[in-house]
Scaffold this active site. Structure first.
Site, mmCIF file in Angstrom:
data_model
loop_
_atom_site.group_PDB
_atom_site.id
_atom_site.type_symbol
_atom_site.label_atom_id
_atom_site.label_comp_id
_atom_site.label_asym_id
_atom_site.label_seq_id
_atom_site.Cartn_x
_atom_site.Cartn_y
_atom_site.Cartn_z
ATOM 1 N N THR A 1 -1.106 0.120 5.968
ATOM 2 C CA THR A 1 -1.175 -0.628 5.218
ATOM 3 C C THR A 1 -1.001 -1.940 5.888
ATOM 4 O O THR A 1 -0.257 -1.560 6.898
ATOM 5 C CB THR A 1 0.110 -0.046 4.833
ATOM 6 N N GLY A 2 -1.296 -2.850 4.858
ATOM 7 C CA GLY A 2 -1.189 -3.996 6.040
ATOM 8 C C GLY A 2 -2.071 -5.284 5.879
ATOM 9 O O GLY A 2 -2.455 -5.052 4.264
ATOM 10 N N THR B 1 0.724 -1.345 -0.196
ATOM 11 C CA THR B 1 0.141 -0.194 0.191
ATOM 12 C C THR B 1 1.018 0.981 -0.213
ATOM 13 O O THR B 1 2.162 1.013 0.236
ATOM 14 C CB THR B 1 -0.407 0.299 1.358
ATOM 15 N N ARG C 1 -12.049 -8.701 -4.248
ATOM 16 C CA ARG C 1 -11.728 -8.704 -2.737
ATOM 17 C C ARG C 1 -11.475 -6.846 -2.165
ATOM 18 O O ARG C 1 -10.549 -6.268 -3.395
ATOM 19 C CB ARG C 1 -10.600 -9.055 -2.664
ATOM 20 N N VAL C 2 -11.916 -6.286 -1.316
ATOM 21 C CA VAL C 2 -11.581 -4.683 -1.197
ATOM 22 C C VAL C 2 -11.741 -5.297 0.708
ATOM 23 O O VAL C 2 -11.277 -6.193 0.509
ATOM 24 C CB VAL C 2 -13.024 -4.276 -1.646
ATOM 25 N N GLY C 3 -10.536 -4.527 0.892
ATOM 26 C CA GLY C 3 -9.134 -4.348 1.592
ATOM 27 C C GLY C 3 -9.813 -3.332 2.415
ATOM 28 O O GLY C 3 -10.942 -2.611 2.653
ATOM 29 N N ASP C 4 -9.155 -3.322 3.457
ATOM 30 C CA ASP C 4 -9.274 -1.618 4.136
ATOM 31 C C ASP C 4 -8.595 -0.116 2.947
ATOM 32 O O ASP C 4 -9.542 0.817 3.517
ATOM 33 C CB ASP C 4 -8.219 -1.967 5.768
ATOM 34 N N GLY D 1 -5.120 -6.233 4.923
ATOM 35 C CA GLY D 1 -6.817 -5.293 5.528
ATOM 36 C C GLY D 1 -7.889 -5.235 6.059
ATOM 37 O O GLY D 1 -8.873 -4.936 6.572
#
Length: 292
Positions: free
Chosen positions: A212-213, A162, A190-193, A215
């Site tokens: 960052t990481g 990120t 897929r959707v992360g944070d 999510g």
């Protein structure tokens, strides 16, 4: 305007791998901090600096965002981004955006030119085209697959990358921006944070945060907004709040980090991972950058 009012941080992801040389990334991040500092000294707003710095991080191809993306399991490049203005509380985001060079520019357009907060998938792409944002002509030639050799995780784990930027300008305004290509080998859709206000980015009158990481863990914690709530309602300092959230992340079994600046100009960059590419401008004008 006193230069001591100015502070910012940026990150290039929490996927740094021990033993790998990051001199190029560190030099690039330092250069971006210098450019951002000069823009702030000239009167640029926190929101504009967060935007332009994240655009540059995306365009570099050095990080797992924007040009540095790798494809998902279907061979498609789906990109996410979010921007938030602490002064107004407004936010804009795009999720699973395909075909455009700068997801953060698209997110900023959502915030500025629509009544919505987030657009996703084909709707986000259609909007980006309507706004005449710069499209990608040849994905195979454009994307650099940054970070494909630096994952620190076992097969099947959520290896990630990120970029982001948080800023306090000379008027005390705060802003945060986050952009990503997501975890490696992710499922389509897929959707992360990163595109979710409160999870991967947050800005209010007290703090601006970019995460960052992995999510999924940041979403479960509402990690970015939680820092603001800890500071506002529990009276915690920036350092106390950011470290507490990273400790919660670790307790859940996740890894990653975050960058944050507070209304008083303090900067915090904690992480629970083997490294996090980052650079900062402190209130006294000191610039620093590191990967570990």
């Amino acid at each position: 305007m006193s230069n001591k009012c100015l502070s910012l941080a940026l990150h290039g992801g929490a996927g740094a791998k021990p033993g790998r040389n990051y001199d190029r990334e560190i030099a690039h991040m330092k250069g971006l901090v210098e450019q951002a500092r000069d823009a702030l000294r000239a009167g640029a707003t926190a929101l504009d600096v967060a935007t332009s710095t994240t655009v540059a991080l995306e365009a570099s191809g050095l990080y797992v965002a924007g040009r540095g993306a790798s494809p998902n399991l279907a061979g498609e490049y789906e990109l996410d981004a979010c921007i938030m203005d602490g002064l107004s509380g407004k936010a804009g985001a795009v999720a699973a955006l395909q075909g455009f060079k700068s997801p953060i520019t698209a997110a900023r357009a959502v915030m500025d030119r629509t009544p919505h907060v987030m657009l996703a998938g084909s709707g986000a792409a259609r909007f980006a085209a309507e706004q005449a944002l710069e499209a990608i002509d040849d994905p195979k030639a454009w994307f650099t697959h940054a970070g494909q050799f630096e994952a620190n995780h076992a097969p099947g784990a959520l290896a990630h990358g990120t970029v982001g930027c948080v800023v306090r300008d000379g008027e005390g305004r705060l802003a945060a921006a986050t952009s990503t290509a997501g975890v490696f080998n992710k499922m389509p859709g897929r959707v992360g944070d990163s595109p979710i206000p409160a999870a991967g980015a947050w800005a209010d009158a007290h703090v601006a945060v970019s995460c960052t990481g992995q999510g999924e863990y940041f979403i479960r914690l509402a990690a970015a907004a939680q820092i603001g709530f800890r500071m506002r309602f529990a009276g915690q300092s920036l350092e106390e709040a950011t470290k507490a959230v990273i400790a919660e992340l670790a307790a859940l079994g996740g890894d990653g980090g975050l960058i944050a600046v507070s209304a008083d100009g303090s900067v915090s960059t904690p992480f629970h991972s083997q490294g996090m590419k980052r650079a900062t401008l402190s209130g006294d004008g000191t610039i620093s950058a590191a990967a570990f």
